[in-house]
Enzyme design. Structure first.
Site, mmCIF file in Angstrom:
data_model
loop_
_atom_site.group_PDB
_atom_site.id
_atom_site.type_symbol
_atom_site.label_atom_id
_atom_site.label_comp_id
_atom_site.label_asym_id
_atom_site.label_seq_id
_atom_site.Cartn_x
_atom_site.Cartn_y
_atom_site.Cartn_z
ATOM 1 N N ASP A 117 41.253 43.652 33.067
ATOM 2 C CA ASP A 117 40.918 42.781 33.989
ATOM 3 C C ASP A 117 40.964 41.265 33.563
ATOM 4 O O ASP A 117 40.685 40.741 32.645
ATOM 5 C CB ASP A 117 39.727 42.947 34.599
ATOM 6 C CG ASP A 117 39.520 44.151 35.571
ATOM 7 O OD1 ASP A 117 38.573 44.282 36.136
ATOM 8 O OD2 ASP A 117 39.907 45.063 34.922
ATOM 9 N N HIS A 154 41.340 38.555 36.555
ATOM 10 C CA HIS A 154 40.539 37.785 37.482
ATOM 11 C C HIS A 154 40.461 36.450 37.647
ATOM 12 O O HIS A 154 39.566 35.666 37.616
ATOM 13 C CB HIS A 154 38.834 38.143 37.064
ATOM 14 C CG HIS A 154 38.311 39.561 37.855
ATOM 15 N ND1 HIS A 154 38.485 39.866 39.122
ATOM 16 C CD2 HIS A 154 38.316 40.812 36.961
ATOM 17 C CE1 HIS A 154 38.130 41.383 39.309
ATOM 18 N NE2 HIS A 154 37.864 41.932 38.153
ATOM 19 N N ASP A 182 43.526 44.034 38.811
ATOM 20 C CA ASP A 182 42.661 43.020 39.211
ATOM 21 C C ASP A 182 42.797 41.592 38.531
ATOM 22 O O ASP A 182 42.271 41.059 37.437
ATOM 23 C CB ASP A 182 41.132 43.320 38.389
ATOM 24 C CG ASP A 182 40.494 44.371 39.551
ATOM 25 O OD1 ASP A 182 39.154 44.544 39.031
ATOM 26 O OD2 ASP A 182 40.866 44.576 40.340
ATOM 27 N N ASN A 223 41.425 47.487 42.086
ATOM 28 C CA ASN A 223 40.763 47.270 43.285
ATOM 29 C C ASN A 223 40.770 46.144 44.129
ATOM 30 O O ASN A 223 40.668 46.127 45.168
ATOM 31 C CB ASN A 223 39.396 47.997 43.028
ATOM 32 C CG ASN A 223 38.334 47.043 42.419
ATOM 33 O OD1 ASN A 223 38.909 46.863 41.174
ATOM 34 N ND2 ASN A 223 37.224 46.661 42.867
ATOM 35 N N HIS A 224 40.850 44.937 43.247
ATOM 36 C CA HIS A 224 41.087 43.735 43.874
ATOM 37 C C HIS A 224 42.326 43.342 44.339
ATOM 38 O O HIS A 224 42.355 42.082 45.450
ATOM 39 C CB HIS A 224 40.458 42.738 42.768
ATOM 40 C CG HIS A 224 38.873 42.409 42.961
ATOM 41 N ND1 HIS A 224 38.090 41.737 43.409
ATOM 42 C CD2 HIS A 224 38.121 43.336 42.076
ATOM 43 C CE1 HIS A 224 36.932 41.936 42.904
ATOM 44 N NE2 HIS A 224 36.896 43.111 42.388
ATOM 45 N N HIS A 252 43.495 51.711 36.579
ATOM 46 C CA HIS A 252 42.633 50.779 36.684
ATOM 47 C C HIS A 252 41.270 51.391 36.775
ATOM 48 O O HIS A 252 40.389 50.957 35.777
ATOM 49 C CB HIS A 252 42.743 49.933 38.105
ATOM 50 C CG HIS A 252 41.642 48.878 38.165
ATOM 51 N ND1 HIS A 252 41.791 47.665 37.215
ATOM 52 C CD2 HIS A 252 40.608 48.684 38.876
ATOM 53 C CE1 HIS A 252 40.757 46.699 37.716
ATOM 54 N NE2 HIS A 252 40.096 47.493 38.608
#
Length: 815
Positions: A590, A592, A624, A656-657, A709
């Site tokens: 990730d 982010h 992500d 998932n983001h 993921h």
């Protein structure tokens, strides 16, 4: 302002005709009561439970004294059968709570929990009273709670969060308006309240607010009245992180009006807000009386569409009977499926006894946390109408000593595994039921795809054609690195796992003609306007001297974002759902939006350019890319530009983001608007999310290492199951496989086997080391590499090294 096609306006409410056998079965006029949706049991369909409230008023227009005073406070219980539209007064056994109004209630499975309020004798105690409706013999219980609790209060809110935590916030203790928040873990005995100390933007003290928990675990506090008596227009989301820390987040958007003593309830990702009062008790009138906070899009809507400014003016152009219906306060609402129900309330000095209903739009936003699916919102507050005989909750054991909240135990993957998982969920597991039912309806192979993996099934035979005699892929020994201090804000720890120094490195560069397992894909280089992707790379790929823009303005406009997305999308469309990759390759967890961390990693390990190492090593990013961090735009645009420049060497899979309903809530949408302007920002955010639906979902390295993921969850037993997922795909496509792939996690440690409910939310699971071992064995795999969880060392081994979790964002959420 008209509503855009993907933004559905607030609904119109109408009166619903209901029935009862005798006068005492009818609830009658009242206000300050609660209305709670309860799931179906084996013998009864979904119900609404109405409790308490004031049934009379004193004063008013006919009185010489100014104002009104509520009277006739009751503790009566009325049940509304959603299927038959019939009211019945019920008289449960046991000691009932005292008469009260302005109390709070929440559903926990097939039970309703009541707390606080105020009655003829003053403040009610802070005891928890539970109305158990599991069996036909209804019964009251008082829950024994140890230690200090929230204390007596009224005008507060309570709901069940993350399928197990009763959360109560705000209110008035008779001395002052409160801002505190408390949680009780229904899955751990002895029960005890814990005072929370959430991070983030905390809401001010308030009373007469509303709160509703979205089925993915977000608790949304809306409006209220502050200590000076002023109505509030803000909304705050409360979430619990996996480390147990709670966090408040201010919801975006412009509310149509400040309000208190209103009602609010979720259907999917849409919070339906109705009625309320302004300062001095004046009722909200006009279009502002009906509103929706779409938490997926981060906007408020009324019946005309998007709200861009407050509309709490007193008058409106034309008389509208449906809006006059909504001119009320101190009413209560609940949702069953896509329907929102409202009962009673107060209009001026008149108590109301009408029952209203509206339907959430069929073009609705959903949470996209994998709890909901195409038939999605139909199971938020209780099960769907067409399955009244299916229990969405496990049988709750009760005794004379008091109730025990539903708890989750070990789950076995037999033929009824999903049914057992649904029944084991602690509360509001109807969300998992919705996923299961919708996935069955959406799947071309209804049950087999998510059923138990059969050793004799074709999938077991064809999952991998790799030979057991093939040499295992080796991991680079330097897996964890603590980077040196760097200039600016890039100091701190860097964490990465490399897959490097593989044998026969040239095999990827010169594929053999007879290697049919890896067909060579030749991508036509996408011609961006004026070499747009090269402009992005030259601007952003500066591992040692990148600096954040001083004014935060993003350097691309919406047109350029659209062109960049189109060029990358054409490449993703040609790629398989499961990428087939060769070693050597670097993996990243990730990110982010922490672009500084990405630059640090590139600086430490090499970066994808001809001046770097792209000629002999590939790059794989595990999803992500956006949210949380300050530079999601830089992160995703650079990765897309690198994909366009090196389509066969830079690989991206979905996290998932990478979904609109999630990144609308956790920073990406707001960043787009703040840095590109409202119109361009919303357009760019929407375009990015369209592209995300085309991202590959997993990658297979040398047929030995599967990368994803989230995890394998409850439903994934073969690589072939993932390969069969067709793109573009959204989280509301009804696939449990996609839900597990992007959202599931390993259990806490190697000693916890099987399937367990996941703290991220109802309907989600964690999987044990036995699942990992079985999956690897049946698919002839050496290793699973996934991201999704913040692990303190940047990577973490599980299942005796057969699964590795990567996380590449440092100091993530302060961790």
């Amino acid at each position: 302002m008209g509503s855009k096609p993907w933004l559905s306006p607030a609904p119109t409410y109408r009166t619903l005709e209901t029935y009862w056998d005798s006068d005492e079965d009818a609830p009658g006029p009242r206000c300050g009561h609660t209305l709670t949706a309860v799931a179906a049991t084996k013998t009864h369909g979904p119900r609404l439970i109405l409790f308490g409230g004031a049934t009379a008023i004193e004063g008013g227009a006919s009185s010489s004294s100014p104002g009104i005073r509520l009277a006739g406070v009751t503790n009566s219980v009325h049940s509304y059968d959603v299927l038959t539209r019939k009211w019945t007064r019920i008289r449960p056994a046991g000691e009932p709570p005292s008469p009260r109004a302005a109390h709070a209630a929440a559903a926990v499975g097939t039970m309703v929990v009541f707390q606080g309020g105020i009655g003829p004798a003053g403040h009610s105690t802070d005891d928890l009273y539970v109305l158990d409706l599991t069996n036909d013999k209804f019964k009251w219980h008082r829950v024994v709670v140890q230690g200090q609790g929230p204390g007596p209060r009224y005008g507060h809110v309570i709901d069940l969060v993350a399928q197990r935590y009763l959360v109560t916030v705000s209110g008035n203790d008779g001395k002052r308006v409160l801002s505190d928040s408390w949680a009780l873990d229904t899955g751990q005995k002895p029960y005890a309240w814990q005072r929370l100390n959430p991070e983030g933007d905390r809401p001010s003290a308030r009373m007469y607010a509303t709160a509703s928990a979205r089925s993915d675990g977000m608790f949304l506090l809306c409006g209220g009245r502050d200590s000076s008596g002023a109505p509030l227009a803000d909304a705050y989301g409360l979430l619990m992180h996996r480390n147990g820390q709670w966090e408040w987040t201010l919801a975006p958007g412009v509310s149509p009006s400040p309000r208190y003593q209103h009602a609010a309830v979720f259907v999917g990702a849409r919070l339906h807000v109705t009625g309320g009062a302004l300062r001095g008790g004046r009722a909200i009138e006009g279009e502002a009386a009906v509103a929706v906070l779409d938490t997926a899009a981060g906007i408020w809507l009324d019946r005309n569409g998007l709200v861009t400014s407050s509309r709490n003016t007193k008058g409106h152009a034309e008389y509208d009977p449906s809006l006059e219906l909504m001119r009320r306060c101190r009413h209560a609402s609940a949702s069953v499926g896509v329907r929102i129900y409202i009962y009673g309330g107060l209009r001026g000095d008149m108590l109301l006894d009408d029952f209203l209903v509206a339907e959430n739009s069929s073009i609705q936003s959903d949470i996209n946390s994998p709890i909901l699916t195409p038939e999605r919102a139909s199971n938020l507050s209780s099960p769907r109408f067409n399955q009244p005989n299916i229990s969405s909750f496990g049988t709750t054991a009760t005794s004379d000593d008091g109730p025990e909240f539903p708890s989750s135990g070990s789950l076995s993957m037999d033929k009824n595994s999903m049914e057992k998982l649904r029944e084991a969920s602690a509360a509001e597991a109807e969300a998992a039921n919705a996923v299961w039912q919708a996935a069955q309806a959406a799947s071309a192979v209804p049950a087999e795809e998510t059923s138990v993996y059969d050793d004799n099934s074709p999938a077991a035979e064809t999952a991998s054609d790799a030979s057991d005699n093939e040499a295992d892929v080796r991991l680079h020994p330097r897996a964890v690195v603590v980077a040196k201090e760097a200039v600016g804000n890039l100091g701190g720890m860097v964490r990465q796992l490399s897959l490097d120094q593989f044998e026969n490195e040239s095999r990827r560069m010169i594929p053999s003609n007879n290697d049919l397992s890896y067909p060579t894909k030749k991508f036509a280089r996408q011609k961006s306007p004026q070499g747009l992707h090269k402009k992005v790379i030259s601007t952003l790929l500066r591992p040692r001297n990148w600096k954040a823009p001083a004014n935060r303005r993003f350097f691309l406009d919406s047109y350029e974002v659209g062109e960049l997305c189109y060029a990358a999308e054409q490449i993703f469309m040609q790629e398989p759902t499961v990428l087939q990759l060769k070693a050597p390759i670097k993996l990243f967890g990730d990110l982010h939006g922490q672009f500084g961390d990405l630059m640090r990693l590139f600086d430490e390990y090499g970066f994808p350019s001809t001046a770097g190492d792209i000629t002999y090593i590939d790059y794989l990013f595990l999803g992500d890319y956006v949210d949380r961090g300050q530079h999601s735009l830089e992160t995703i645009t650079l990765l897309l530009a690198l994909k366009i420049e090196y389509p066969e060497n830079v690989h991206l899979i979905r996290g998932n983001h990478e979904a609109a309903d999630i990144n609308a809530l956790f920073g990406f949408r707001i960043e787009c608007i703040e840095r590109m302007g409202e119109n361009d920002g919303i357009w760019a955010w929407t375009r990015f999310n369209q592209l995300f639906n085309y991202l590959p979902l997993a990658a297979l390295i040398e047929k030995k290492i599967i990368c994803m993921h989230g995890g394998i969850g409850r439903s994934i037993h073969s690589v072939e199951q993932i390969e069969k997922l067709e793109r573009p795909i959204t989280m509301d496509a009804g696939s449990i496989i996609l839900m597990d792939l992007l959202w599931s996690d390993p259990t806490e440690n190697d000693s916890v086997e099987g399937l367990r409910p996941n703290a991220r939310g109802p309907g989600l699971v964690t999987f044990g080391p036995d699942r990992v071992t079985d999956f690897c064995k049946k698919n002839k795999l050496q290793l699973i590499i996934r991201a999704h969880e913040c692990v303190m060392d940047g990577f973490e081994r599980f299942a005796q090294g057969q699964l590795i979790t990567l996380f590449s964002a440092t100091n993530y959420c302060g961790k």
